[in-house]
Design a protein around this motif. Sequence first.
Motif, PDB file in Angstrom:
ATOM      1  N   ASN A 149       0.818  -1.209   0.000  1.00 52.35           N
ATOM      2  CA  ASN A 149       0.000   0.000   0.000  1.00 52.35           C
ATOM      3  C   ASN A 149       0.858   1.267   0.000  1.00 52.35           C
ATOM      4  OD1 ASN A 149      -2.528   1.327   0.024  1.00 52.35           O
ATOM      5  ND2 ASN A 149      -2.356   1.647   2.223  1.00 52.35           N
ATOM      6  N   HIS A 201       2.131   7.858  -6.701  1.00 49.59           N
ATOM      7  CA  HIS A 201       1.389   9.064  -7.045  1.00 49.59           C
ATOM      8  C   HIS A 201       2.187  10.346  -6.793  1.00 49.59           C
ATOM      9  CE1 HIS A 201      -2.032   6.540  -7.772  1.00 49.59           C
ATOM     10  NE2 HIS A 201      -2.024   6.085  -6.529  1.00 49.59           N
ATOM     11  N   THR A 252      -1.244   1.871 -11.141  1.00 48.03           N
ATOM     12  CA  THR A 252      -2.109   2.265 -10.034  1.00 48.03           C
ATOM     13  C   THR A 252      -3.072   3.368 -10.457  1.00 48.03           C
ATOM     14  OG1 THR A 252      -0.457   3.812  -9.190  1.00 48.03           O
ATOM     15  CG2 THR A 252      -0.442   1.584  -8.265  1.00 48.03           C
ATOM     16  N   GLN A 299      -4.985   6.823 -11.221  1.00 46.38           N
ATOM     17  CA  GLN A 299      -5.219   7.978 -10.349  1.00 46.38           C
ATOM     18  C   GLN A 299      -5.365   7.503  -8.901  1.00 46.38           C
ATOM     19  OE1 GLN A 299      -5.683  11.503 -10.944  1.00 46.38           O
ATOM     20  NE2 GLN A 299      -4.486  10.872 -12.718  1.00 46.38           N
ATOM     21  N   ASN A 304      -6.834   6.935  -5.184  1.00 48.93           N
ATOM     22  CA  ASN A 304      -8.162   6.760  -4.613  1.00 48.93           C
ATOM     23  C   ASN A 304      -8.495   8.003  -3.800  1.00 48.93           C
ATOM     24  OD1 ASN A 304     -10.320   6.090  -2.855  1.00 48.93           O
ATOM     25  ND2 ASN A 304      -9.746   3.930  -2.913  1.00 48.93           N
ATOM     26  N   ASP A 362     -10.326   8.466  -1.338  1.00 51.74           N
ATOM     27  CA  ASP A 362     -10.336   8.224   0.110  1.00 51.74           C
ATOM     28  C   ASP A 362      -8.934   8.230   0.713  1.00 51.74           C
ATOM     29  OD1 ASP A 362     -13.117   7.972   0.088  1.00 51.74           O
ATOM     30  OD2 ASP A 362     -13.016   5.808  -0.259  1.00 51.74           O
ATOM     31  N   ASP A 363      -7.908   8.088  -0.124  1.00 47.70           N
ATOM     32  CA  ASP A 363      -6.525   8.090   0.349  1.00 47.70           C
ATOM     33  C   ASP A 363      -5.908   9.491   0.374  1.00 47.70           C
ATOM     34  OD1 ASP A 363      -6.601   5.327   0.563  1.00 47.70           O
ATOM     35  OD2 ASP A 363      -5.662   4.989  -1.392  1.00 47.70           O
TER      36      ASP A 363
END
Length: 118
Positions: A26, A33, A97, A99, A101, A103-104
């Motif tokens: 993770n 990114h 991966t 774009q 998320n 929520d992250d």
Amino acid sequence: MENWYHGSSTRLTELRVGSTITKQYNLACIFSHKPSIVSIDDEGIIKHNGWENGLLYIVDETIDLEHDVEPHPRSAMVERMEWLTQRTLKIKLLEETGQPNIDDLLTTEEINVLRELK
């Protein structure tokens, strides 16, 4: 063999000496990114401010902890989450991966709080 990962927004075939790798899938996804801020809360939830499309790589050879890597000396994360490579390592693309998320992602308010803590 334990998996080691590297997140990047660039197409690569190998990692140079001094590149960052991690055993945390993770975390490597988040680094793909290109964030300038990464925050891990007390429950281990990782949030960031990166917006690049990302690529997740896996190290494609065995890592010798004694010679191939060292814990990142300037990491602000839990000890031994980030490692620096001590030699060139072969990698292969594991997945795109894309774009991040939503929520992250850190909110503007969370980013301001983190900057005040510095």
